[in-house]
Design a protein around this motif. Structure first.
Motif, PDB file in Angstrom:
ATOM      1  N   ARG A 353      -8.163   9.113  -9.102  1.00 23.24           N
ATOM      2  CA  ARG A 353      -8.418   8.830  -7.683  1.00 23.24           C
ATOM      3  C   ARG A 353      -8.434   7.313  -7.507  1.00 23.24           C
ATOM      4  O   ARG A 353      -9.415   6.637  -7.823  1.00 23.24           O
ATOM      5  CB  ARG A 353      -9.738   9.449  -7.229  1.00 23.24           C
ATOM      6  N   HIS A 354      -7.343   6.784  -6.994  1.00 19.31           N
ATOM      7  CA  HIS A 354      -7.182   5.335  -6.843  1.00 19.31           C
ATOM      8  C   HIS A 354      -7.405   4.971  -5.378  1.00 19.31           C
ATOM      9  O   HIS A 354      -6.545   5.208  -4.529  1.00 19.31           O
ATOM     10  CB  HIS A 354      -5.790   4.926  -7.309  1.00 19.31           C
ATOM     11  N   GLU A 355      -8.562   4.426  -5.086  1.00 19.21           N
ATOM     12  CA  GLU A 355      -8.942   4.119  -3.714  1.00 19.21           C
ATOM     13  C   GLU A 355      -8.148   2.930  -3.177  1.00 19.21           C
ATOM     14  O   GLU A 355      -8.019   1.897  -3.848  1.00 19.21           O
ATOM     15  CB  GLU A 355     -10.437   3.793  -3.637  1.00 19.21           C
ATOM     16  N   LEU A 356      -7.638   3.063  -1.964  1.00 15.36           N
ATOM     17  CA  LEU A 356      -6.936   1.944  -1.335  1.00 15.36           C
ATOM     18  C   LEU A 356      -7.859   0.743  -1.172  1.00 15.36           C
ATOM     19  O   LEU A 356      -7.433  -0.404  -1.352  1.00 15.36           O
ATOM     20  CB  LEU A 356      -6.387   2.365   0.025  1.00 15.36           C
ATOM     21  N   MET A 357      -9.123   0.992  -0.826  1.00 15.07           N
ATOM     22  CA  MET A 357     -10.060  -0.116  -0.658  1.00 15.07           C
ATOM     23  C   MET A 357     -10.235  -0.902  -1.955  1.00 15.07           C
ATOM     24  O   MET A 357     -10.412  -2.116  -1.933  1.00 15.07           O
ATOM     25  CB  MET A 357     -11.413   0.395  -0.171  1.00 15.07           C
ATOM     26  N   SER A 358     -10.138  -0.211  -3.082  1.00 18.03           N
ATOM     27  CA  SER A 358     -10.351  -0.887  -4.364  1.00 18.03           C
ATOM     28  C   SER A 358      -9.205  -1.829  -4.715  1.00 18.03           C
ATOM     29  O   SER A 358      -9.383  -2.739  -5.536  1.00 18.03           O
ATOM     30  CB  SER A 358     -10.536   0.141  -5.483  1.00 18.03           C
ATOM     31  N   ILE A 359      -8.029  -1.602  -4.134  1.00 16.63           N
ATOM     32  CA  ILE A 359      -6.899  -2.492  -4.429  1.00 16.63           C
ATOM     33  C   ILE A 359      -6.586  -3.414  -3.253  1.00 16.63           C
ATOM     34  O   ILE A 359      -5.570  -4.102  -3.261  1.00 16.63           O
ATOM     35  CB  ILE A 359      -5.636  -1.704  -4.834  1.00 16.63           C
TER      36      ILE A 359
END
Length: 478
Positions: A353-359
């Motif tokens: 689960r790769h959060e957009l906010m994290s990148i």
């Protein structure tokens, strides 16, 4: 109580230590040590690893309580199908904390069978520090430890060319091997090491630049209990990674005689120039990440997987790559098709689960390094603005204007960048656009594109009045 993973319940053959590995973290265990395990299984390599703890507070002691054994779980999509692999990695023979047992490190440095150094000490690890490197006290820095290892090896083997080592750096910095060599040589010169030793470092040792790629989330906490039930033992060093991997190694091909990675038939590439491979990864993988963040977040999505599976945004991203990014890269179309296919399979990985906010952190600087080169290439080639790069940048401007309930910026950016939004008004964005284009980080590249500011303002107005989805539809139909 469940028994712990160790040699008693998982016997393994004893193999000579051929690799000195600086770093016991998740990445090296899920990447390099996996390939060493495969070399033992599929070739006549017959070697093991000595892990060296690069920092005072590490985990080598607890790792060796499991006799260096651990379980690797790889999950992801491969050729369109969900794939899962699990295996015990048994290549770590020894673990050394040089801060408590410095002689053990020097003893291993004097081992004639130990010919390779592999490292991942984080981006901060390959850095110059002003310290005196001796054979009496463990150096604090990673380059200092390398200098000590080489110095002791030089003295042990009387400086023979055959006693040199191959140093393979996996830190995520450009020219990682070259940079380590420069620092080691600088420290040796500054502390007055003899010229014969300096010559030996230069002529007998080979430093390799590499580009590594595998997402490694680390310990799979949510899956750990079920996995241990399956294993029948407790494993405190379970590590999870994605199926995909890539390792590009630049340097003397003689490395293959001591580390025959080319025999694995894996995505491991030996080259005399890894620059094109780095450019491809930065433009297609990282550049697509940066281009999708504002589209996904403004479009009501949260993760990379959701964004690339959204039909409208997927069409945008595929056209962005094929028409604006691919032409800027020095690869055949078939190679770009294959690489892009692999990237999208990674984006669609249901197990990460790769959060957009994290990148989204520092997206302007990321756009500069990842997306601007292709945008500039398109402009120079066609004498026109790249339409999708412009739309993504305009959407990013809108996103950076959004605020949390407490009035602070939704997206983290540097103060210099955020200053452009101090008078932000999405209905009158000209001042922000003008200030952004003039930021020093662009080195004048945006300012020299005719009509860019006007185009960005048009797209921002479209997003503000129609919303992201309808604005994107308008662009598709233009």
């Amino acid at each position: 109580m469940m028994k712990s993973l160790n040699r008693q319940n998982h016997p393994r053959p004893q193999r000579p230590v051929r690799i000195l590995q600086f770093g016991e973290g998740n990445f090296l265990r899920a990447f390099v040590d996996d390939f060493i395990s495969q070399l033992n299984e599929k070739t006549d390599f017959n070697g093991s690893v000595c892990v060296v703890q690069p920092r005072p507070h590490g985990r080598v002691k607890s790792l060796m309580e499991q006799d260096g054994l651990y379980t690797l779980l790889l999950e992801g999509k491969k050729e369109g199908r969900a794939t899962r692999e699990m295996r015990i990695i048994d290549v770590i023979e020894q673990g050394i904390d040089p801060y408590t047992d410095y002689p053990a490190l020097l003893q291993r440095a004097a081992d004639p069978q130990c010919r390779v150094i592999i490292s991942n000490t984080t981006e901060a690890g390959i850095a110059y520090t002003d310290e005196l490197v001796t054979l009496d006290v463990c150096p604090q820095s990673f380059p200092g430890k390398v200098l000590a290892v080489l110095k002791h090896r030089f003295q042990t083997f009387n400086g023979t060319l055959e006693s040199g080592m191959d140093l393979v750096c996996c830190e995520l910095i450009e020219r990682n091997g070259d940079t380590l060599k420069e620092i080691v040589c600088r420290k040796a010169r500054e502390q007055g090491e003899p010229q014969a030793f300096l010559n030996w470092i230069e002529n007998a040792n080979r430093f390799y630049n590499t580009l590594v790629d595998r997402i490694v989330p680390g310990y799979p906490k949510a899956q750990a209990a079920a996995l241990e039930d399956q294993l029948g033992c407790h494993d405190a060093y379970l590590v999870k990674g994605e199926i995909y991997h890539s390792w590009v190694i630049q340097g003397d091909p003689a490395l293959r005689s001591v580390l025959p990675l080319d025999q694995l038939n894996q995505n491991i590439i030996f080259t005399d120039d890894l620059t094109p491979y780095r450019d491809r990864k930065v433009a297609i993988l990282n550049g697509t990440h940066t281009a999708m963040v504002p589209l996904g977040l403004l479009g009501g999505l949260e993760t990379v997987k959701e964004t690339v599976e959204d039909p409208q945004i997927r069409r945008f991203l595929e056209a962005f790559l094929k028409e604006e990014v691919w032409p800027s890269l020095n690869f055949s179309e078939s190679e770009l098709v294959t690489f892009t296919h692999d990237v999208f399979e990674r984006f669609e990985n249901p197990d990460i689960r790769h959060e957009l906010m994290s990148i989204s952190l520092n997206s302007i600087a990321k756009f500069n390094t990842r997306d601007l080169p292709a945008m500039r290439h398109y402009y120079d080639t066609h004498k026109a603005l790249a339409p999708r790069a412009c739309f993504s940048l305009a959407a990013l401007i809108v996103l950076l204007g959004q605020r949390k309930s407490d009035g602070t910026p939704l997206i983290s950016e540097s103060p210099e960048v955020l200053a452009c939004w101090q008078d932000w008004d999405e209905n009158q964005p000209q001042a922000t656009v003008d200030a952004l284009i003039q930021l020093p980080l662009w080195e004048g590249q945006l300012a020299s594109m005719d009509n860019l500011a006007e185009r960005l303002v048009q797209i921002i107005h479209s997003i503000a009045t129609l919303g992201l989805r309808d604005a994107l539809k308008k662009e598709e139909n233009a």
